[in-house]
Design an enzyme around this catalytic site. Structure first.
Site, PDB file in Angstrom:
ATOM      1  N   ASN A 120      26.590  12.927   9.869  1.00  0.00           N
ATOM      2  CA  ASN A 120      26.689  11.466   9.907  1.00  0.00           C
ATOM      3  C   ASN A 120      28.069  11.048   9.445  1.00  0.00           C
ATOM      4  OD1 ASN A 120      25.784   8.644   9.911  1.00  0.00           O
ATOM      5  ND2 ASN A 120      25.794   8.801   7.680  1.00  0.00           N
TER       6      ASN A 120
ATOM      7  N   SER B 164      33.799   9.071   5.564  1.00  0.00           N
ATOM      8  CA  SER B 164      33.351  10.427   5.244  1.00  0.00           C
ATOM      9  C   SER B 164      32.374  10.924   6.309  1.00  0.00           C
ATOM     10  CB  SER B 164      32.619  10.438   3.887  1.00  0.00           C
ATOM     11  OG  SER B 164      33.413   9.842   2.874  1.00  0.00           O
TER      12      SER B 164
ATOM     13  N   ASP C  22      23.201   9.133   2.557  1.00  0.00           N
ATOM     14  CA  ASP C  22      24.665   9.230   2.434  1.00  0.00           C
ATOM     15  C   ASP C  22      25.096  10.155   1.303  1.00  0.00           C
ATOM     16  OD1 ASP C  22      24.798   5.661   3.048  1.00  0.00           O
ATOM     17  OD2 ASP C  22      24.806   7.332   4.481  1.00  0.00           O
TER      18      ASP C  22
END
Ligand code: GRF
Length: 195
Positions: free
Chosen positions: A106, A135, A144
Site C-alpha cells: 500500500n 511511504s 498503515d
C-alpha cells in the site's frame, strides 16, 4: 508476477504502476478493481487495456466480512500474485489481510510511522513539520503499519496548504511506488529511499 491494483478514485498511482510495467519488468497488471463504479481510474485502466472490475462496498451495508468475501472472490478470478492498494479507501480487516499476507502492499501519503490514517497533509502542516512525504509498506492487520518498503521525502514550503503539499507528495508517489513494485515483484524487499 501478476499484479492486481485496488483503487477508489482517480487512480493516478494505478496509472503510474501500470505504465511502469513494460516488457522487461518482472510484473504485469492483470486487474484494476474499484469499490465503486464511479472511480475515475476505471476508465484509465480500460484505456490501457487492463481488465477492470467493481465490487461495491455499499450493498454490503457495513458488513465488512461479506464485502471482503465478494472482494476476495473477484480478485482471485484474476489469479494475482501481488495486490497493490493505490488510493483504496476501504479499511481491510485482519481476515482479508491474512489471506494476502506477504503479497499486499500500500502507498500512504505520509512519512510513516507519522500520521497513519487520514488528513495526513493537514496534520503535518498543523504540526509545523518542515518535511513530508509518502511511504510504501506491506499491508498487515494494523492500519498503515506494516514493514516499510519505501519512502520519498519532500520539503514543506512556506505558505503550503494541504492541497499544495498533497500535489508535491503525489508527484513523488508516482515515482516511488513503481520503484518499490519492481523490487517487490523480483522478491527484493530492500527499502527504497528518495531522494
Ligand atoms: C492520494 O491522496 C494519494 O496520496 C493516496 O490516495 C489518494 C488518491 O490517489 N495514495 P490516486 O490518485 O487515486 O492514486
Amino acid at each position: 508476477k501478476r499484479v492486481a491494483i485496488l483503487i477508489s478514485g482517480g487512480g493516478s498511482n494505478m496509472v503510474s504502476l501500470v505504465d511502469s510495467m513494460g516488457e522487461d519488468h518482472p510484473a504485469m497488471p492483470v486487474l484494476v478493481l474499484a469499490n465503486g463504479a464511479e472511480a475515475g481510474g476505471l476508465e484509465k485502466a480500460r484505456a490501457r487495456g487492463v481488465e477492470t472490475a467493481v465490487v461495491d462496498h455499499r450493498p454490503h451495508k457495513g458488513d465488512r466480512a461479506s464485502f471482503e468475501e465478494a472482494l476476495h472472490a473477484r480478485i482471485c478470478e484474476a489469479q494475482p500474485d501481488i495486490l497493490c492498494l493505490a488510493g483504496f479507501m476501504r479499511v481491510l480487516t485482519e481476515g482479508f489481510v491474512r489471506r494476502w499476507d506477504g503479497r499486499m502492499i500500500n502507498i500512504h501519503p505520509s512519512l510513516l510511522p507519522k500520521y497513519t490514517g487520514l488528513n495526513t497533509h493537514a496534520r503535518a502542516l498543523a504540526a509545523g513539520d518542515t518535511e513530508a512525504g509518502c511511504s510504501v509498506h506491506e499491508v498487515t492487520a494494523e492500519l498503515d503499519a506494516g514493514p516499510l518498503l519505501g519512502q520519498a521525502r519532500v520539503p514543506v514550503e512556506p505558505g503550503d496548504t494541504p492541497a499544495t503539499l498533497a500535489a508535491r507528495v503525489l508527484a513523488q508517489e508516482h515515482i516511488l511506488y513503481p520503484q518499490v513494485l519492481r523490487r517487490f515483484a523480483a522478491g527484493d524487499k530492500t527499502p527504497v529511499f528518495l531522494p
